[in-house]
Design a protein around this motif. Structure first.
Motif, PDB file in Angstrom:
ATOM      1  N   TYR A   2       0.843  -1.185   0.000  1.00 10.17           N
ATOM      2  CA  TYR A   2       0.000   0.000   0.000  1.00 10.17           C
ATOM      3  C   TYR A   2       0.883   1.241   0.000  1.00 10.17           C
ATOM      4  O   TYR A   2       1.887   1.299   0.705  1.00 10.17           O
ATOM      5  CB  TYR A   2      -0.901   0.025   1.246  1.00 10.17           C
ATOM      6  CG  TYR A   2      -1.981  -1.005   1.214  1.00 10.17           C
ATOM      7  CD1 TYR A   2      -3.256  -0.704   0.733  1.00 10.17           C
ATOM      8  CD2 TYR A   2      -1.743  -2.292   1.675  1.00 10.17           C
ATOM      9  CE1 TYR A   2      -4.264  -1.663   0.719  1.00 10.17           C
ATOM     10  CE2 TYR A   2      -2.746  -3.249   1.655  1.00 10.17           C
ATOM     11  CZ  TYR A   2      -3.992  -2.926   1.179  1.00 10.17           C
ATOM     12  OH  TYR A   2      -4.985  -3.874   1.173  1.00 10.17           O
ATOM     13  N   ARG A   4       2.168   4.893   0.957  1.00  7.31           N
ATOM     14  CA  ARG A   4       2.033   5.773   2.107  1.00  7.31           C
ATOM     15  C   ARG A   4       1.234   6.992   1.706  1.00  7.31           C
ATOM     16  O   ARG A   4       1.216   7.390   0.543  1.00  7.31           O
ATOM     17  CB  ARG A   4       3.418   6.219   2.617  1.00  7.31           C
ATOM     18  CG  ARG A   4       4.108   5.197   3.492  1.00  7.31           C
ATOM     19  CD  ARG A   4       5.392   5.742   4.062  1.00  7.31           C
ATOM     20  NE  ARG A   4       5.129   6.905   4.916  1.00  7.31           N
ATOM     21  CZ  ARG A   4       6.090   7.596   5.512  1.00  7.31           C
ATOM     22  NH1 ARG A   4       7.347   7.278   5.324  1.00  7.31           N
ATOM     23  NH2 ARG A   4       5.793   8.615   6.295  1.00  7.31           N
ATOM     24  N   PRO A   5       0.568   7.641   2.670  1.00  5.25           N
ATOM     25  CA  PRO A   5      -0.223   8.819   2.365  1.00  5.25           C
ATOM     26  C   PRO A   5       0.579   9.924   1.705  1.00  5.25           C
ATOM     27  O   PRO A   5       0.051  10.705   0.936  1.00  5.25           O
ATOM     28  CB  PRO A   5      -0.731   9.266   3.737  1.00  5.25           C
ATOM     29  CG  PRO A   5      -0.769   8.002   4.546  1.00  5.25           C
ATOM     30  CD  PRO A   5       0.376   7.207   4.068  1.00  5.25           C
ATOM     31  N   SER A  10       5.084   1.882   1.321  1.00  2.27           N
ATOM     32  CA  SER A  10       4.569   1.585   2.656  1.00  2.27           C
ATOM     33  C   SER A  10       5.634   1.016   3.566  1.00  2.27           C
ATOM     34  O   SER A  10       5.545   1.121   4.776  1.00  2.27           O
ATOM     35  CB  SER A  10       3.405   0.604   2.572  1.00  2.27           C
ATOM     36  OG  SER A  10       3.842  -0.612   2.022  1.00  2.27           O
ATOM     37  N   SER A  25       4.251   3.227   9.190  1.00  6.37           N
ATOM     38  CA  SER A  25       3.592   3.654   7.961  1.00  6.37           C
ATOM     39  C   SER A  25       3.167   2.504   7.055  1.00  6.37           C
ATOM     40  O   SER A  25       2.450   2.724   6.072  1.00  6.37           O
ATOM     41  CB  SER A  25       4.527   4.582   7.178  1.00  6.37           C
ATOM     42  OG  SER A  25       5.761   3.924   6.934  1.00  6.37           O
ATOM     43  N   TYR A  27       0.948   0.122   5.724  1.00  9.71           N
ATOM     44  CA  TYR A  27      -0.500  -0.011   5.881  1.00  9.71           C
ATOM     45  C   TYR A  27      -0.925  -1.470   6.082  1.00  9.71           C
ATOM     46  O   TYR A  27      -1.919  -1.745   6.758  1.00  9.71           O
ATOM     47  CB  TYR A  27      -1.221   0.576   4.670  1.00  9.71           C
ATOM     48  CG  TYR A  27      -2.685   0.832   4.929  1.00  9.71           C
ATOM     49  CD1 TYR A  27      -3.100   1.906   5.708  1.00  9.71           C
ATOM     50  CD2 TYR A  27      -3.664  -0.014   4.414  1.00  9.71           C
ATOM     51  CE1 TYR A  27      -4.427   2.141   5.962  1.00  9.71           C
ATOM     52  CE2 TYR A  27      -5.010   0.213   4.656  1.00  9.71           C
ATOM     53  CZ  TYR A  27      -5.388   1.289   5.435  1.00  9.71           C
ATOM     54  OH  TYR A  27      -6.706   1.521   5.701  1.00  9.71           O
ATOM     55  N   ARG A  30      -0.516  -2.042   9.680  1.00 13.40           N
ATOM     56  CA  ARG A  30      -1.528  -1.284  10.409  1.00 13.40           C
ATOM     57  C   ARG A  30      -2.885  -1.977  10.365  1.00 13.40           C
ATOM     58  O   ARG A  30      -3.628  -1.995  11.364  1.00 13.40           O
ATOM     59  CB  ARG A  30      -1.629   0.134   9.839  1.00 13.40           C
ATOM     60  CG  ARG A  30      -0.453   1.027  10.213  1.00 13.40           C
ATOM     61  CD  ARG A  30      -0.345   2.234   9.324  1.00 13.40           C
ATOM     62  NE  ARG A  30      -1.557   3.055   9.308  1.00 13.40           N
ATOM     63  CZ  ARG A  30      -1.757   4.049   8.461  1.00 13.40           C
ATOM     64  NH1 ARG A  30      -0.836   4.344   7.543  1.00 13.40           N
ATOM     65  NH2 ARG A  30      -2.866   4.762   8.519  1.00 13.40           N
ATOM     66  N   LEU A  91      -6.459   2.584  10.692  1.00 15.25           N
ATOM     67  CA  LEU A  91      -7.024   2.369   9.356  1.00 15.25           C
ATOM     68  C   LEU A  91      -7.222   3.672   8.596  1.00 15.25           C
ATOM     69  O   LEU A  91      -7.542   3.649   7.403  1.00 15.25           O
ATOM     70  CB  LEU A  91      -8.361   1.631   9.468  1.00 15.25           C
ATOM     71  CG  LEU A  91      -8.298   0.225  10.066  1.00 15.25           C
ATOM     72  CD1 LEU A  91      -9.699  -0.349  10.244  1.00 15.25           C
ATOM     73  CD2 LEU A  91      -7.458  -0.695   9.191  1.00 15.25           C
ATOM     74  N   HIS A  92      -7.021   4.800   9.274  1.00 15.87           N
ATOM     75  CA  HIS A  92      -7.172   6.112   8.649  1.00 15.87           C
ATOM     76  C   HIS A  92      -6.066   6.312   7.614  1.00 15.87           C
ATOM     77  O   HIS A  92      -4.907   5.969   7.840  1.00 15.87           O
ATOM     78  CB  HIS A  92      -7.108   7.191   9.727  1.00 15.87           C
ATOM     79  CG  HIS A  92      -7.453   8.560   9.229  1.00 15.87           C
ATOM     80  ND1 HIS A  92      -8.447   8.803   8.315  1.00 15.87           N
ATOM     81  CD2 HIS A  92      -6.926   9.785   9.535  1.00 15.87           C
ATOM     82  CE1 HIS A  92      -8.528  10.097   8.081  1.00 15.87           C
ATOM     83  NE2 HIS A  92      -7.612  10.711   8.801  1.00 15.87           N
ATOM     84  N   SER A  93      -6.414   6.872   6.464  1.00 19.46           N
ATOM     85  CA  SER A  93      -5.438   7.026   5.379  1.00 19.46           C
ATOM     86  C   SER A  93      -4.366   8.060   5.688  1.00 19.46           C
ATOM     87  O   SER A  93      -3.247   7.979   5.176  1.00 19.46           O
ATOM     88  CB  SER A  93      -6.154   7.410   4.075  1.00 19.46           C
ATOM     89  OG  SER A  93      -6.861   8.628   4.239  1.00 19.46           O
ATOM     90  N   ASP A  94      -4.682   9.028   6.543  1.00 21.40           N
ATOM     91  CA  ASP A  94      -3.726  10.082   6.869  1.00 21.40           C
ATOM     92  C   ASP A  94      -3.057   9.759   8.196  1.00 21.40           C
ATOM     93  O   ASP A  94      -3.616   9.979   9.270  1.00 21.40           O
ATOM     94  CB  ASP A  94      -4.446  11.435   6.958  1.00 21.40           C
ATOM     95  CG  ASP A  94      -3.471  12.594   7.163  1.00 21.40           C
ATOM     96  OD1 ASP A  94      -2.242  12.329   7.227  1.00 21.40           O
ATOM     97  OD2 ASP A  94      -3.927  13.743   7.258  1.00 21.40           O
TER      98      ASP A  94
END
Length: 357
Positions: A2, A4-5, A10, A25, A27, A30, A91-94
């Motif tokens: 995934y 990273r934001p 990732s 970081s 995901y 996470r 689970l938040h993208s930011d």
């Protein structure tokens, strides 16, 4: 993988400035940690509610020791209720911002730190209770464990961790809130003194209670071993500690108890102590990785996983009670079958309470 934001891979553990500071970081990791937290939350809430209701419904479970057990279950219950919030953050993208307002995040962090410390202090209080119950006289036990003093002890196991978690930020030693490094609500890693706060928590929460726990259970073991030797060599079983233990727990002497009943009571108290030691052992296994990791800065990548071990302890205690403690197991079975009318108090305890009144 995934992304990273901020657009990097990732698996990249570097922060945005390339300074080499760790960020949780990845995901994929996470998602796994968040999922584990949600599972722990569901099972922990269910199990700890069962423990609290069992003591509330069954008079035979309303002992002094179980007052501390209920306090421990309340701490675990609050911890489990807080876990979904951190799962949402993971689970938040930011990763750089919490899903929740700063005040909510600070409150969650305070709850988690206070409940974690309360668990340790309560286990120390339980160890001390079992030590005095088994090794000291009736008079000593009664004088130390009056209802008022028990209430003070339980309050202290909550108030001291609350101060330890809340006071340092007031003096600038760290700050409660969203930890950008880990993506959860505990303490702000952006604060330049956050590492001091971590060490402060580990030092004040872990060593003291653990020393008390180890000393108490070692002394209990030595006392029981010596008592067993005395029982084997003594010509009179009247020297047994079972009579004093039965008296302390029921708060009323029963002068015409048979030797068999006394021995049964003694064995029951020793078995309960063994079961509570299993609770302590489970806590040590779960909390030690996190406590050690906090004191070793290079262990940052392991801390999110160590936190899962720590959270797992919040749902394991009801399992121990259900498998090792016959009275809890019986009440749990009746509750799960909705046979609440069959949850009867122990006749001996009922008579003791009536006579005491």
């Amino acid at each position: 993988m995934y992304p990273r934001p901020n657009g990097t891979e990732s698996g990249d553990a570097l922060d945005d400035e390339g300074a080499g500071e760790f960020r949780f970081s990845d995901y994929n990791q996470r998602v796994v940690v968040a999922s584990l937290n949600l599972l722990i939350s569901v099972f922990g809430i269910f199990g700890n509610v069962l423990v609290i209701l069992a003591v509330a419904l069954s008079r035979r479970l309303r002992t002094i020791t179980n007052a501390f057990v209920v306090s421990l279950s309340v701490a675990d219950l609050l911890t489990c209720m807080s876990l979904p919030f951190n799962a949402a953050n993971l689970l938040h993208s930011d990763l750089g911002n919490s899903m929740f307002p700063d005040l909510v995040c600070k409150t969650l962090a305070l709850i988690l730190y206070t409940c974690g410390g309360c668990s340790l202090y309560t286990l120390a209080a339980i160890a001390l209770n079992r030590y005095i119950l088994i090794t000291k006289s009736v008079k000593t036990y009664r004088s130390l464990y009056t209802p008022f003093k028990v209430a003070v002890m339980v309050t202290a196991t909550w108030f001291v961790p609350l101060l330890v978690a809340f006071v340092p930020p007031l003096f600038g030693l760290g700050e409660l809130g969203y930890a950008e490094k880990y993506g959860t609500c505990n303490h702000k890693t952006s604060n330049p003194l956050s590492h001091i706060y971590s060490i402060f928590q580990a030092v004040l929460f872990y060593p003291g209670p653990m020393v008390i726990i180890v000393i108490c259970y070692v002394k209990i073991f030595k006392h029981v071993k010596q008592h067993c030797q005395n029982m084997m060599t003594s010509s009179s079983l009247e020297l047994s500690i079972s009579s004093s233990i039965q008296t302390k727990e029921a708060f009323h002497p029963k002068e015409n108890n048979s030797v068999t009943r006394r021995l049964t009571s003694s064995r029951r108290q020793i078995d309960i102590t063994k079961n509570l030691f299993c609770v302590v052992l489970a806590f040590v296994i779960c909390v030690s990785p996190f406590g050690i990791a906090l004191m070793i800065p290079p262990s940052d990548p392991f801390i999110p996983w160590a936190a899962v071990f720590l959270a797992f302890n919040s749902c394991v205690n009801p399992v121990i009670y259900a498998t090792k403690h016959p009275q809890f197991r019986q009440v749990f079975r009746l509750m799960l079958r909705c046979q609440f009318n069959k949850i009867q108090p122990d006749p001996f305890v009922r008579k003791a309470v009536i006579r005491r009144r």
